[in-house]
Scaffold this active site. Structure first.
Site, PDB file in Angstrom:
ATOM      1  N   GLY A   1     -29.002 -10.254  -8.091  1.00 41.75           N
ATOM      2  CA  GLY A   1     -28.279  -8.996  -7.994  1.00 41.75           C
ATOM      3  C   GLY A   1     -27.344  -8.830  -9.171  1.00 41.75           C
TER       4      GLY A   1
ATOM      5  CB  SER B   1     -34.601  -9.237  -7.376  1.00 43.23           C
ATOM      6  OG  SER B   1     -33.571  -8.468  -6.809  1.00 43.23           O
TER       7      SER B   1
ATOM      8  CG  HIS C   1     -16.591 -15.329  -2.650  1.00 40.86           C
ATOM      9  ND1 HIS C   1     -15.234 -15.571  -2.773  1.00 40.86           N
ATOM     10  CD2 HIS C   1     -16.732 -14.521  -1.566  1.00 40.86           C
ATOM     11  CE1 HIS C   1     -14.587 -14.930  -1.804  1.00 40.86           C
ATOM     12  NE2 HIS C   1     -15.481 -14.298  -1.059  1.00 40.86           N
TER      13      HIS C   1
END
Length: 335
Positions: free
Chosen positions: A26, A53, A108
């Site tokens: 992404g 993708s 993250h």
């Protein structure tokens, strides 16, 4: 003060001879994978076969494999799937195929910090978080600049996790601008707080309320949009370049006096109480629990809020204004 690292502090040779699997393609996935590849590292992209993708990654010149195969081939597995999808993906397709002694990395700390992913004891676990959207990570890299980032080590089995993390950050381009050392907890909690009360939630709510008040008072929606939405970027750019001092120096005396006297009445003690409440919910895991449950039932609340917001006058007027400004007339997916 946080420790900061630059190109001179990181050695790409730490990753030479190793294969990096980037899971996801992404916004961050495509940027980081391409930057790592252009830094001379061996990169493969792990995706679901037939996903949208897959062809994009191949057309970008990336080597693409299904997730289990990519993980089996990798010495470093960098997970960039959406937060709500990571845990299921990790336990079904990633962990069973991880080499003994491999490195596991994230951008993250959400899933590790909130115990949705509990890494095996034999793994190095680190975090490299560029502080920018993916298309900026990629663009600045190609310009030779890079964006600042964060690095953190959660588990240091090999004794070299930090060196691997810094090399990874260099490959992405972050050490060009500077990488701050942090922890998974600090990165996760400050990131969520900023998104909710300021960068995304707070700013969007402030703009919507300011727009509505002007329109309700009888001003043209186009004038309201320019004053409460369009010009915000110009102000934020000044702050980005030189802090609040540069912004106040650059605006008129009228704007400075009005802003300094009225701003604290708008963002007041009641607003700060809501911010403290948001921080408490992040720290005690309430927000994480709510978000995880929302993801498990396919985001019905989020989708309803997205639909409602798309129908707001501020969005309809903004779309019309942007359509008349050629360099702003872009689709969301153009980046």
């Amino acid at each position: 003060m946080a420790q900061m690292y630059y190109d001179k502090d990181a050695d790409l040779n730490v990753l030479k001879g190793k294969t990096i699997a980037v899971i996801g393609y992404g916004s961050q996935g495509h940027a980081q994978a391409l930057n790592l590849k252009d830094s001379g590292l061996d990169v493969i992209v792990g995706l679901r076969k037939g996903g949208r993708s897959w062809k994009k990654a191949e057309s970008d010149g990336m080597k693409v494999m299904e997730v289990p195969d990519a993980v089996k081939a990798a010495d470093v597995v960098h997970i960039l799937a959406p937060d709500e999808a990571q845990s299921k993906l990790y336990y079904s397709e990633i962990e069973p195929n991880l080499k003994q002694g491999a490195a596991l990395s994230f951008s993250h700390g959400f899933n590790v910090h909130y115990n949705q992913i509990m890494p095996r004891a034999d793994l190095d676990v680190f975090l490299v978080a560029p502080k920018s959207p993916g298309h900026i990570v990629r663009r600045t890299f190609t310009e030779g600049i890079g964006v600042p980032g964060l690095v953190a080590v959660y588990q240091d089995k090999s004794g070299s996790a930090k060196k691997i993390g810094l090399a990874f950050a260099k490959g992405v381009g972050c050490t060009r601008a500077g990488v701050y050392e942090t922890s998974f907890r600090e990165e996760t909690e400050t990131d969520l707080f900023g998104e909710q009360v300021d960068l995304c939630g707070g700013a969007a709510s402030l703009m919507k309320s300011a727009f509505d008040i002007l329109v309700e008072a009888g001003y043209q929606p186009e004038m309201a949009y320019f004053e409460t939405v369009h010009e915000l970027k110009l102000i934020v750019d000044l702050i980005h370049e030189g802090g609040l001092e540069r912004m106040w120096h650059s605006v008129s005396n009228t704007a400075e006096y009005g802003g300094m006297t009225v701003g604290p009445r708008v963002i007041n003690e009641e607003s700060e109480d809501a911010m403290y409440e948001a921080l408490a919910r992040i720290q005690n895991g309430e927000f994480a629990k709510e978000f995880i449950l929302e993801g498990q039932v396919n985001h019905p609340v989020l989708k309803a809020m997205e639909r409602h917001e798309s129908e707001l006058e501020i969005e309809i007027v903004g779309k019309e204004i942007r359509s008349k400004i050629p360099w702003l007339n872009k689709d969301i997916d153009d980046d």
